[in-house]
Write a protein that holds these residues in place. Structure first.
Motif, short mmCIF file in Angstrom:
data_model
loop_
_atom_site.label_atom_id
_atom_site.label_comp_id
_atom_site.label_asym_id
_atom_site.label_seq_id
_atom_site.Cartn_x
_atom_site.Cartn_y
_atom_site.Cartn_z
N GLY A 132 19.65 12.92 30.13
CA GLY A 132 18.61 13.42 29.37
C GLY A 132 19.40 12.52 27.98
N LEU A 133 20.30 11.96 28.24
CA LEU A 133 21.31 11.49 27.02
C LEU A 133 20.80 9.77 27.68
CD1 LEU A 133 24.50 13.37 27.35
CD2 LEU A 133 22.26 13.55 25.66
N GLU A 134 21.10 9.31 28.84
CA GLU A 134 20.79 8.00 29.80
C GLU A 134 19.72 8.24 30.30
OE1 GLU A 134 24.30 4.59 30.17
OE2 GLU A 134 24.77 7.60 31.00
N THR A 135 19.01 7.12 30.17
CA THR A 135 17.83 7.50 31.08
C THR A 135 17.34 5.61 32.08
OG1 THR A 135 16.35 9.11 30.39
CG2 THR A 135 15.33 7.59 31.71
N PHE A 136 16.79 6.11 33.37
CA PHE A 136 16.94 4.35 34.43
C PHE A 136 15.75 4.82 35.14
CE2 PHE A 136 21.36 5.11 33.47
CZ PHE A 136 22.03 3.88 32.94
N VAL A 137 15.46 4.13 34.54
CA VAL A 137 13.77 4.04 35.95
C VAL A 137 13.58 2.18 35.89
CG1 VAL A 137 12.16 3.26 33.57
CG2 VAL A 137 11.04 4.97 35.19
N CYS A 138 12.68 2.34 37.11
CA CYS A 138 12.99 1.47 37.93
C CYS A 138 11.50 1.27 39.24
CB CYS A 138 14.29 0.74 38.60
SG CYS A 138 14.94 2.16 40.15
N ARG A 139 11.34 -0.32 39.21
CA ARG A 139 10.17 -0.03 40.57
C ARG A 139 10.59 -0.67 41.72
NH1 ARG A 139 6.23 -2.54 42.11
NH2 ARG A 139 3.59 -1.39 41.98
N ILE A 140 9.83 -0.31 42.65
CA ILE A 140 11.06 -0.33 44.01
C ILE A 140 9.98 -1.52 44.48
CG2 ILE A 140 11.33 0.40 46.18
CD1 ILE A 140 12.55 2.11 43.97
N ASP A 141 10.60 -2.48 45.21
CA ASP A 141 9.75 -3.18 45.82
C ASP A 141 10.08 -3.12 47.01
OD1 ASP A 141 8.98 -5.39 47.86
OD2 ASP A 141 9.36 -6.98 46.07
N HIS A 142 9.63 -2.13 48.11
CA HIS A 142 9.64 -1.77 49.61
C HIS A 142 9.42 -3.26 50.26
CE1 HIS A 142 9.72 2.34 48.86
NE2 HIS A 142 8.89 1.52 47.99
N SER A 143 8.99 -4.66 49.74
CA SER A 143 8.84 -5.05 50.93
C SER A 143 10.76 -6.26 51.18
CB SER A 143 7.45 -6.35 50.95
OG SER A 143 7.34 -6.57 49.85
N ALA A 181 17.52 7.29 45.74
CA ALA A 181 16.31 6.18 46.73
C ALA A 181 16.46 6.73 48.47
CB ALA A 181 18.07 5.86 47.29
N ARG A 182 17.48 7.71 48.65
CA ARG A 182 17.22 8.56 50.17
C ARG A 182 15.87 9.36 49.41
NH1 ARG A 182 22.96 9.60 49.40
NH2 ARG A 182 22.35 11.69 48.86
N TYR A 183 15.38 10.03 48.81
CA TYR A 183 14.06 11.03 48.40
C TYR A 183 12.77 10.20 48.82
CZ TYR A 183 16.80 14.91 46.89
OH TYR A 183 17.20 16.12 46.71
N ASN A 184 13.09 8.33 47.92
CA ASN A 184 12.60 7.89 47.68
C ASN A 184 12.08 6.54 49.51
OD1 ASN A 184 10.46 5.74 46.54
ND2 ASN A 184 12.26 4.30 46.95
N MET A 185 12.70 6.90 50.44
CA MET A 185 12.63 6.12 51.83
C MET A 185 11.90 7.43 52.46
SD MET A 185 16.03 5.28 52.98
CE MET A 185 17.36 5.39 52.15
N THR A 186 11.58 8.55 52.05
CA THR A 186 10.60 9.85 52.78
C THR A 186 9.46 9.49 51.63
OG1 THR A 186 12.55 10.45 53.28
CG2 THR A 186 10.29 11.70 52.95
N LEU A 187 9.55 9.26 50.52
CA LEU A 187 8.06 9.42 49.75
C LEU A 187 7.44 8.39 49.74
CD1 LEU A 187 9.08 11.69 47.30
CD2 LEU A 187 7.29 12.74 48.85
N GLY A 188 8.43 7.00 49.47
CA GLY A 188 7.49 5.54 49.35
C GLY A 188 7.16 5.55 48.51
N VAL A 189 7.13 5.76 47.33
CA VAL A 189 6.81 5.71 45.47
C VAL A 189 6.84 4.17 45.70
CG1 VAL A 189 7.19 8.27 45.14
CG2 VAL A 189 8.71 6.85 44.40
#
Length: 158
Positions: free
Chosen positions: A127-138, A111-119
């Motif tokens: 590799g055993l568990e994978t979590f992916v989420c969509r961020i709603d910045h607003s 999340a800290r990395y994401n704040m800089t990139l705004g992805v």
């Protein structure tokens, strides 16, 4: 070095065995186009890269590996960044070794990395568990997705 079978499909990796001079095995990175020391985290990263290219159809030219990033005046490195055709970061991925549990701390790091990139998307895997989420910045929230989206799905967000 034996690594566990991961939840990703099996791929035919190019691996150079350890020698007396190198002392460690190396795996060929399809994005960086060079051999990288084969660590448990690298084993996961290479599976993820092959999955993104082969199954989710991300062009290799739109994938960044270990890109430098400044977070709170500290230099950090992202594990994987997926870019749009216009080179806008779409998704950031954090890879952990299979023996590392996916915890709140791992989410906080991404999340800290994401704040800089705004992805718009964030992915964390060991590799055993994978979590992916969509961020709603607003609304400063996120929604977990059932699977890693296909490149064509992500590029429609821009």
């Amino acid at each position: 070095m034996d690594f566990p079978k991961l939840s990703f499909p099996g791929y035919n990796f190019k691996i150079e065995s350890a020698t007396v001079s190198t002392q460690s095995s190396k795996i060929f990175d399809i994005v960086r186009k060079k051999y990288i020391t084969l660590t448990p985290e690298e084993w996961v990263r290479q599976h993820l890269l092959h999955f993104l290219v082969n199954e989710r159809k991300f062009p290799q030219s739109l994938i960044g590996v270990e890109k430098k990033l400044i977070v709170n005046k500290l230099t950090k490195r992202t594990d994987v960044v997926l870019y749009s055709s216009s080179l806008k970061p779409l998704l950031i991925a954090e890879c952990k070794a299979p023996g590392v549990k996916i915890t709140q701390k791992a989410f906080d790091q991404a999340a800290r990395y994401n704040m800089t990139l705004g992805v718009l998307y964030m992915l964390i895997t060991n590799g055993l568990e994978t979590f992916v989420c969509r961020i709603d910045h607003s609304s400063h929230s996120y929604v977990f997705l059932e699977e890693i989206p296909h490149f064509d799905e992500l590029k429609n967000d821009f």
